[in-house]
Write an enzyme that holds these catalytic residues in place. Structure first.
Site, PDB file in Angstrom:
ATOM      1  N   TYR A   1      -1.735   0.514  10.105  1.00 16.58           N
ATOM      2  CA  TYR A   1      -2.066  -0.290   8.911  1.00 16.58           C
ATOM      3  C   TYR A   1      -0.863  -0.325   7.959  1.00 16.58           C
ATOM      4  CZ  TYR A   1      -3.857  -0.932   4.155  1.00 16.58           C
ATOM      5  OH  TYR A   1      -4.023  -1.317   2.852  1.00 16.58           O
TER       6      TYR A   1
ATOM      7  N   LYS B   1       1.873  -3.565   6.893  1.00 17.60           N
ATOM      8  CA  LYS B   1       2.215  -4.004   5.539  1.00 17.60           C
ATOM      9  C   LYS B   1       3.724  -3.869   5.280  1.00 17.60           C
ATOM     10  CE  LYS B   1      -1.888  -4.808   3.696  1.00 17.60           C
ATOM     11  NZ  LYS B   1      -2.288  -5.803   2.706  1.00 17.60           N
TER      12      LYS B   1
ATOM     13  N   ASN C   1      -5.140   4.543  -4.417  1.00 14.47           N
ATOM     14  CA  ASN C   1      -6.566   4.311  -4.130  1.00 14.47           C
ATOM     15  C   ASN C   1      -7.226   3.523  -5.253  1.00 14.47           C
ATOM     16  OD1 ASN C   1      -5.682   6.448  -2.374  1.00 14.47           O
ATOM     17  ND2 ASN C   1      -7.823   6.657  -1.818  1.00 14.47           N
TER      18      ASN C   1
ATOM     19  N   THR D   1       0.814  -1.221   0.000  1.00 13.97           N
ATOM     20  CA  THR D   1       0.000   0.000   0.000  1.00 13.97           C
ATOM     21  C   THR D   1       0.846   1.270   0.000  1.00 13.97           C
ATOM     22  OG1 THR D   1      -1.474   1.303   1.408  1.00 13.97           O
ATOM     23  CG2 THR D   1      -0.165  -0.341   2.518  1.00 13.97           C
TER      24      THR D   1
HETATM   25  N1  LIG Z   1      -8.861  -0.953  -1.675  1.00 16.53           N
HETATM   26  C1  LIG Z   1      -7.789  -0.171  -1.760  1.00 16.53           C
HETATM   27  O1  LIG Z   1      -7.879   0.978  -2.215  1.00 16.53           O
HETATM   28  C2  LIG Z   1      -6.438  -0.669  -1.310  1.00 16.53           C
HETATM   29  C3  LIG Z   1      -5.339   0.205  -1.348  1.00 16.53           C
HETATM   30  C4  LIG Z   1      -4.079  -0.277  -0.949  1.00 16.53           C
HETATM   31  C5  LIG Z   1      -3.920  -1.595  -0.582  1.00 16.53           C
HETATM   32  N2  LIG Z   1      -5.004  -2.422  -0.541  1.00 16.53           N
HETATM   33  C6  LIG Z   1      -4.811  -3.821  -0.131  1.00 16.53           C
HETATM   34  O2  LIG Z   1      -5.468  -4.682  -1.048  1.00 16.53           O
HETATM   35  C7  LIG Z   1      -5.945  -5.852  -0.383  1.00 16.53           C
HETATM   36  C8  LIG Z   1      -7.397  -6.069  -0.724  1.00 16.53           C
HETATM   37  O3  LIG Z   1      -8.156  -4.937  -0.343  1.00 16.53           O
HETATM   38  P1  LIG Z   1      -9.731  -4.868  -0.577  1.00 16.53           P
HETATM   39  O4  LIG Z   1     -10.071  -3.443  -0.807  1.00 16.53           O
HETATM   40  O5  LIG Z   1     -10.138  -5.889  -1.570  1.00 16.53           O
HETATM   41  O6  LIG Z   1     -10.256  -5.280   0.890  1.00 16.53           O
HETATM   42  P2  LIG Z   1     -11.446  -6.256   1.302  1.00 16.53           P
HETATM   43  O7  LIG Z   1     -11.720  -6.026   2.751  1.00 16.53           O
HETATM   44  O8  LIG Z   1     -12.596  -6.114   0.337  1.00 16.53           O
HETATM   45  O9  LIG Z   1     -10.818  -7.709   1.094  1.00 16.53           O
HETATM   46  C9  LIG Z   1      -9.982  -8.330   2.045  1.00 16.53           C
HETATM   47  C10 LIG Z   1     -10.485  -9.753   2.231  1.00 16.53           C
HETATM   48  O10 LIG Z   1      -9.592 -10.425   3.105  1.00 16.53           O
HETATM   49  C11 LIG Z   1     -10.353 -11.237   3.980  1.00 16.53           C
HETATM   50  N3  LIG Z   1      -9.508 -11.468   5.164  1.00 16.53           N
HETATM   51  C12 LIG Z   1      -9.020 -10.538   6.031  1.00 16.53           C
HETATM   52  N4  LIG Z   1      -8.268 -11.116   6.967  1.00 16.53           N
HETATM   53  C13 LIG Z   1      -8.259 -12.451   6.694  1.00 16.53           C
HETATM   54  C14 LIG Z   1      -7.649 -13.576   7.305  1.00 16.53           C
HETATM   55  N5  LIG Z   1      -6.891 -13.459   8.407  1.00 16.53           N
HETATM   56  N6  LIG Z   1      -7.842 -14.802   6.768  1.00 16.53           N
HETATM   57  C15 LIG Z   1      -8.607 -14.946   5.659  1.00 16.53           C
HETATM   58  N7  LIG Z   1      -9.220 -13.924   5.034  1.00 16.53           N
HETATM   59  C16 LIG Z   1      -9.047 -12.680   5.558  1.00 16.53           C
HETATM   60  C17 LIG Z   1     -11.623 -10.448   4.233  1.00 16.53           C
HETATM   61  O11 LIG Z   1     -12.720 -11.245   4.640  1.00 16.53           O
HETATM   62  C18 LIG Z   1     -11.875  -9.814   2.861  1.00 16.53           C
HETATM   63  O12 LIG Z   1     -12.707 -10.630   2.053  1.00 16.53           O
HETATM   64  C19 LIG Z   1      -5.670  -5.624   1.098  1.00 16.53           C
HETATM   65  O13 LIG Z   1      -4.503  -6.327   1.435  1.00 16.53           O
HETATM   66  C20 LIG Z   1      -5.435  -4.122   1.204  1.00 16.53           C
HETATM   67  O14 LIG Z   1      -4.570  -3.816   2.273  1.00 16.53           O
HETATM   68  C21 LIG Z   1      -6.255  -1.999  -0.899  1.00 16.53           C
END
Ligand SMILES: NC(=O)c1ccc[n+]([C@@H]2O[C@H](COP(=O)([O-])OP(=O)(O)OC[C@H]3O[C@@H](n4cnc5c(N)ncnc54)[C@H](O)[C@@H]3O)[C@@H](O)[C@H]2O)c1
Length: 322
Positions: A141, A145, A170, A117
């Site tokens: 957070y 990471k 984002n 991230t």
């Molecule tokens: N959405 C963004 O803008 C963004 C930006 C930077 C980084 N990220 C990273 O991308 C990844 C996905 O983000 P997202 O927006 O799809 O989030 P999200 O919450 O929709 O998806 C994360 C999934 O991980 C599952 N999860 C969490 N902890 C778990 C565990 N211990 N065991 C099994 N499953 C688990 C949750 O149930 C969820 O379905 C994340 O790692 C996040 O940090 C997202």
């Protein structure tokens, strides 16, 4: 290819798994559904409902699956929450990832694409942010990471473990039939679209006095389909390279007010705004330089315009609530 997708019932993992399946790949999703729903599981994927911290289960899944690569999306994602309960973030995002890595090493899996991230950078010294910028998270957070990135560096150095760490800015937008629906929702675009649909009365804007053109924070938005494409390129490149680190954004910054204007333009609805104080830990400007992945792997975003990103999200948001 045969791919394991952790967090595969979430927004980005669910999008990537649908696109992988559409390309004819075999996909296994591993998700504990702590922030998603069973209905989000991509049709055609094998689904394992389990926590990454469950070492016997993740090891069994890897041993039986014999995957060509692992895409690791599972994490808790709310920076604000991480400043209230940092220990939960270090347990779930850092310690559980170590469990996954141990299980991968134990079963002879050595290719991982990791969801990192922009929060790893914290308050940037310069903009646009390149991969060489100082890594100094301003929230737990981001630290949870960054710690994973540091572990990966050592695993690469000592075991030859191959990984790509993709630092997303984002992520927004939707593909046909699947889009962003976090539970609870904390991301700007789906929140504004809820206002456009009449599901929320107004959008809160945190901070009006940042040193930006209209005083609100500037962020860089990348379409989820372009992000998915970067994952496919990165996994392919791990055949040749051991350690890849890339920023993923559009390279363009938009203030919160400009995002609201874009939603008004796309939806034709007026969006009432509620002005709030700044939130702790929110940098003023976060804009990526994604030149490295463009020149190394030939990545080219197909949906670089904010209005295009919002149009796709709006289409999906309307379908979802009808
Ligand atoms: N959405 C963004 O803008 C963004 C930006 C930077 C980084 N990220 C990273 O991308 C990844 C996905 O983000 P997202 O927006 O799809 O989030 P999200 O919450 O929709 O998806 C994360 C999934 O991980 C599952 N999860 C969490 N902890 C778990 C565990 N211990 N065991 C099994 N499953 C688990 C949750 O149930 C969820 O379905 C994340 O790692 C996040 O940090 C997202």
């Amino acid at each position: 290819m045969n791919i394991l997708v952790t967090g595969g019932a979430g927004y980005i993992g669910g999008t990537v798994s649908r696109l992988l399946l559409a390309q004819g790949h075999t996909v296994t999703l591993y998700d504990n559904l702590c922030h998603s729903r069973r209905e989000a599981v991509a049709p055609g994927a094998t689904f394992i409902e389990a926590d990454l911290a469950d070492r016997p289960c993740i090891e069994r899944t890897l041993r039986e699956g014999r995957f060509d690569g692992v895409m690791h999306f599972a994490a808790l994602i709310e920076a604000g929450e991480s400043m209230k309960v940092p220990e939960v973030y270090f347990r779930n995002n850092t310690a559980s990832t170590l469990t996954l890595l141990e299980a991968m090493l134990a079963t002879g899996h050595n290719k991982l694409v990791f969801s990192s991230t922009a929060a790893c950078y914290g308050e940037p010294e310069f903009t646009p942010i390149t991969e060489e910028a100082r890594l100094l998270p301003t929230n737990a957070y981001g630290e949870s990471k960054l710690l994973v990135e540091q572990m990966l560096t050592w695993l690469n150095r000592i075991h030859g473990f191959r990984y790509a760490s993709l630092r997303y800015f984002n992520v927004a937008g939707a593909i046909e039939g699947y889009g962003e629906a976090h539970e609870p929702e904390s991301h700007l675009i789906p929140l504004i679209l809820d206002v456009a649909l009449g599901r929320r009365a107004s959008i809160k804007v945190f901070g009006q006095d940042y040193p930006t053109k209209d005083g609100t924070c500037v962020r860089d938005y990348i379409h989820v389909q372009d992000l998915a494409q970067a994952h496919f390129l990165a996994l392919g490149a791990l055949e040749k390279y051991g350690r890849l680190i890339y920023n993923l954004g559009s390279g363009q910054g938009f203030t919160v007010r400009e995002v609201i204007d874009s939603v008004q333009r796309v939806t034709g609805k007026s969006i009432p705004v509620e002005e709030q104080d700044r939130r702790p830990g929110d940098p003023a400007v976060l804009v990526a330089s994604s030149e490295k992945i463009k020149s190394d792997l030939g990545w080219q975003p197909q949906f670089p315009e904010l209005d295009q990103i919002i149009e796709s999200a709006w289409k999906w948001h309307q379908q979802r609530h009808t």
